[in-house]
Design an enzyme around this catalytic site. Structure first.
Site, PDB file in Angstrom:
ATOM      1  N   CYS A 179     -45.071 -35.196   7.728  1.00 29.43           N
ATOM      2  CA  CYS A 179     -45.327 -34.001   8.743  1.00 29.43           C
ATOM      3  C   CYS A 179     -46.163 -34.536  10.178  1.00 29.43           C
ATOM      4  CB  CYS A 179     -45.830 -32.882   8.275  1.00 29.43           C
ATOM      5  SG  CYS A 179     -45.618 -32.252   6.767  1.00 29.43           S
ATOM      6  N   ALA A 206     -54.329 -40.960 -12.500  1.00 35.54           N
ATOM      7  CA  ALA A 206     -54.448 -40.356 -13.351  1.00 35.54           C
ATOM      8  C   ALA A 206     -53.278 -40.052 -14.588  1.00 35.54           C
ATOM      9  CB  ALA A 206     -54.758 -39.052 -13.301  1.00 35.54           C
ATOM     10  N   GLU A 261     -37.244 -14.910  24.851  1.00 36.94           N
ATOM     11  CA  GLU A 261     -36.772 -13.517  25.394  1.00 36.94           C
ATOM     12  C   GLU A 261     -35.257 -13.276  24.968  1.00 36.94           C
ATOM     13  OE1 GLU A 261     -36.661 -12.380  29.456  1.00 36.94           O
ATOM     14  OE2 GLU A 261     -36.510 -14.474  29.644  1.00 36.94           O
ATOM     15  N   TYR A 279     -33.211 -33.364   6.940  1.00 41.68           N
ATOM     16  CA  TYR A 279     -34.161 -33.125   7.785  1.00 41.68           C
ATOM     17  C   TYR A 279     -34.682 -34.519   8.286  1.00 41.68           C
ATOM     18  CZ  TYR A 279     -35.915 -28.488   6.340  1.00 41.68           C
ATOM     19  OH  TYR A 279     -36.044 -27.072   6.262  1.00 41.68           O
ATOM     20  N   LYS A 326     -45.148 -37.852  11.712  1.00 42.08           N
ATOM     21  CA  LYS A 326     -43.802 -37.593  12.211  1.00 42.08           C
ATOM     22  C   LYS A 326     -43.904 -36.824  13.428  1.00 42.08           C
ATOM     23  CE  LYS A 326     -42.133 -34.091  11.260  1.00 42.08           C
ATOM     24  NZ  LYS A 326     -41.416 -33.585  10.198  1.00 42.08           N
ATOM     25  N   ALA A 334     -38.675 -25.627  10.559  1.00 43.95           N
ATOM     26  CA  ALA A 334     -38.355 -26.190  11.661  1.00 43.95           C
ATOM     27  C   ALA A 334     -37.980 -27.791  11.514  1.00 43.95           C
ATOM     28  CB  ALA A 334     -39.685 -26.126  12.773  1.00 43.95           C
ATOM     29  N   HIS A 383     -40.745 -12.830  30.065  1.00 48.12           N
ATOM     30  CA  HIS A 383     -39.928 -13.354  31.290  1.00 48.12           C
ATOM     31  C   HIS A 383     -40.570 -14.345  32.092  1.00 48.12           C
ATOM     32  CE1 HIS A 383     -36.159 -13.659  33.315  1.00 48.12           C
ATOM     33  NE2 HIS A 383     -36.917 -13.670  34.459  1.00 48.12           N
ATOM     34  N   THR A 406     -47.994 -36.994   1.246  1.00 52.85           N
ATOM     35  CA  THR A 406     -46.917 -37.211   1.925  1.00 52.85           C
ATOM     36  C   THR A 406     -47.061 -36.683   3.360  1.00 52.85           C
ATOM     37  OG1 THR A 406     -45.433 -37.256   0.194  1.00 52.85           O
ATOM     38  CG2 THR A 406     -44.556 -37.180   2.145  1.00 52.85           C
ATOM     39  N   CYS A 407     -47.539 -35.476   3.441  1.00 55.00           N
ATOM     40  CA  CYS A 407     -47.420 -34.699   4.640  1.00 55.00           C
ATOM     41  C   CYS A 407     -48.542 -35.549   5.592  1.00 55.00           C
ATOM     42  CB  CYS A 407     -48.089 -33.199   4.597  1.00 55.00           C
ATOM     43  SG  CYS A 407     -48.269 -32.240   6.009  1.00 55.00           S
ATOM     44  N   SER A 410     -51.214 -31.905  -0.239  1.00 51.56           N
ATOM     45  CA  SER A 410     -51.299 -30.583   0.341  1.00 51.56           C
ATOM     46  C   SER A 410     -51.676 -29.697  -0.709  1.00 51.56           C
ATOM     47  CB  SER A 410     -50.240 -30.107   1.281  1.00 51.56           C
ATOM     48  OG  SER A 410     -49.938 -31.084   2.003  1.00 51.56           O
ATOM     49  N   GLY A 411     -50.918 -29.577  -1.752  1.00 52.02           N
ATOM     50  CA  GLY A 411     -50.909 -28.628  -3.094  1.00 52.02           C
ATOM     51  C   GLY A 411     -52.278 -28.871  -3.657  1.00 52.02           C
ATOM     52  N   GLU A 413     -34.580 -36.076  11.926  1.00 59.44           N
ATOM     53  CA  GLU A 413     -35.684 -36.156  12.717  1.00 59.44           C
ATOM     54  C   GLU A 413     -36.004 -37.680  13.332  1.00 59.44           C
ATOM     55  OE1 GLU A 413     -38.233 -32.744  11.222  1.00 59.44           O
ATOM     56  OE2 GLU A 413     -38.783 -34.299  10.399  1.00 59.44           O
TER      57      GLU A 413
END
Ligand code: NDP
Length: 452
Positions: free
Chosen positions: A48, A116, A441, A178, A51, A341, A436, A42-43, A15-16, A182
């Site tokens: 993520c 690398a 709410e 986590y 999963k 989350a 509602h 990984t993600c 990701s990064g 999960e």
């Protein structure tokens, strides 16, 4: 001025790394990126995304169960096809790997497949070929940590969970973070008999205490055998599968044993020492507030360097580096009020401080909380309950902690995180009209603080 092959060379296509490479290239910089495995890190590959797909799969078990209360009659009991789910997941992940490759290509990034290694402060070697760059970015992520107990070779880490063969009828999960929570929830939903061992008195160290207790209770109701203050001492393979011996002596049998006992930064075999890059006490690359390592030309972002192991944090760090090196200039990332989350069943969504942290940081706080059966479960027949909690700094009336355990908690909390970063007060929450009927709410209708 020395000349370099690249303005930026990124090690790691997760990701990064991909975000940094892409964004730097879009400013006109000459960018190279090396990745030894599939793009996405990984993600995308073992975190993520798969999963969450499996979490959706587990959710259907709940939906089938609930449907009868709403008048749906199924002609026969639903059958779960693990092989089908695995192949569907693999197809989707391959599609995402391809999207990452084309994003990089279309931005003009030179993609180099291979491992690398840093040779010096401006040089990287991939498969014997040297590349020089003005700036280097290490974004190699992390890897699961499994403690060195007897029988370690029999256990798996989260990386292996997506392709288990056959589906484990009995799964034992070690850990209370986590990933452990999960997977325990997901495989319970998919039909495994799940036991979860955690060494502490409560799951999810670092989360609000009420959330920790509430979740353990809900997971237990859903069928996970959560055993607290329990440690696995050894694992052996016997005639009936794996046998895990607990520190207290008791044995538990399982088909698969998952150790989800934390992750460590990927720093091995990168030539960090040769280049003079220092690690911190956790073995992560030590960086300053601008992600610069002990070698000024080498930066590091994401799980290989930081304290907050979350994909969106790695993305944000990558943007700070790109802005500083190729664009808008220096800035600092603000790590306060990062929402997160946990995709357990039910989900946890949280933003800001736990009650304990808030008391320590802000002094006097007011706490509002609510626990209820959601409208959905009035007819579904399930006894799942929802929990919500607000922590308010008394001196300023600012909401500094917001916590939820319940359906779609991650979706709910994302929006509230914007309000919290904007400094929303409890009075502002109270003046907001609820939608509602929703569970969310409740966050704008809690009026009476808890005593004390
Ligand atoms: P965590 O640090 O969250 O949890 C590790 C767990 O393993 C803790 O319960 C810890 O116990 C326990 N543990 C550590 N060492 C041992 C040991 N030797 N024996 C027994 N238990 C042990 O790590 P995870 O691997 O679950 O996840 C890593 C990170 O990845 C998370 O912190 C999170 O930032 C990120 N992540 C985010 C997700 C999301 O956003 N939904 C999903 C998955 C991961 P103790 O509490 O005592 O330390």
């Amino acid at each position: 001025m020395p000349t370099f092959d690249f303005d930026l060379f990124v090690i790691g296509g997760g990701s990064g790394g991909v975000r940094a490479a892409r964004m730097a290239a879009q400013t006109g910089a000459r960018v190279g990126l090396a990745e030894a495995a599939e793009l996405g890190g990984t993600c995308v590959n073992v975190g993520c995304i798969p999963k969450k797909l499996y979490s959706y799969a587990a959710g259907y078990a709940e939906s089938f169960e609930e449907a009868a209360g709403y008048g749906w009659k199924l002609p026969q009991a639903p059958q779960f096809d693990w092989a089908h789910l695995k192949s569907q997941r693999a197809r989707e992940i391959t599609r995402l790997n391809g999207i990452y490759a084309s994003l990089l290509k279309n931005s003009g990034v030179t993609l180099i497949a291979g491992w690398a290694q840093l040779a010096d402060a401006h040089t990287v070697e991939v498969d014997g070929k040297r590349h020089t760059a003005r700036h280097l970015l290490v974004a190699t992520g992390g890897t699961p940590y499994v403690p060195d107990i007897p029988g370690r070779e029999h256990v798996v880490s989260s990386d292996a969970m997506f392709d288990l063969d056959p589906f484990p009828k009995r799964l034992l999960v070690v850990g209370g973070g986590y990933i452990a929570c999960e997977f325990a929830s997901i495989f319970n939903g998919l039909g495994a008999q799940v036991t979860q061992l955690h060494r502490r008195a409560h799951l999810l160290t670092g989360f609000d205490d009420d959330v920790r207790q509430f979740l353990a209770n809900e997971m237990g109701k859903a069928g996970v055998d959560v055993r607290l203050n329990c440690e696995a001492a050894s694992v052996t393979r016997g005639p009936h599968g794996l046998a895990v011996t607990l520190a207290r002596g008791q044995q538990i049998e399982a088909d698969t044993v998952l150790f989800a006992t934390g992750r460590v930064p990927n720093t091995q075999g990168l030539g960090l020492e040769a280049a003079g890059v220092k690690l911190d006490e956790r073995g992560a690359i030590a960086v300053d507030a601008h992600y610069r390592s002990s070698v000024p030309s080498i930066h590091a972002v994401g799980d290989v360097s930081t304290r907050v192991q979350l994909t969106p944090v790695a993305l944000a760090e990558a943007m700070v580096v790109v802005d500083e090196l190729f664009g808008k200039g220096k800035r600092r990332l603000d790590y306060e009020f990062i929402p997160t989350a946990v995709f357990t069943h039910p989900n946890i969504g949280t933003c800001g401080y736990t009650e304990l942290e808030a008391r320590a940081k802000f002094g006097e706080v007011a706490v509002f909380s609510s626990e209820f059966k959601s409208l959905r479960h009035t007819l579904s027949g399930r006894s799942e309950r929802t929990f919500m909690k607000l922590v308010v700094e008394k001196a300023t009336d600012r909401v500094v902690g917001l916590h939820m355990v319940g359906a779609d908690a991650g979706e709910v909390v994302q929006g509230f995180a914007v309000a919290m970063r904007a400094g929303a007060t409890k009075a502002l929450f109270d003046s907001t009209i609820g939608i509602h009927p929703t569970a969310a709410e409740e966050f704008v209708t809690m009026r009476e603080p808890m005593p004390g």
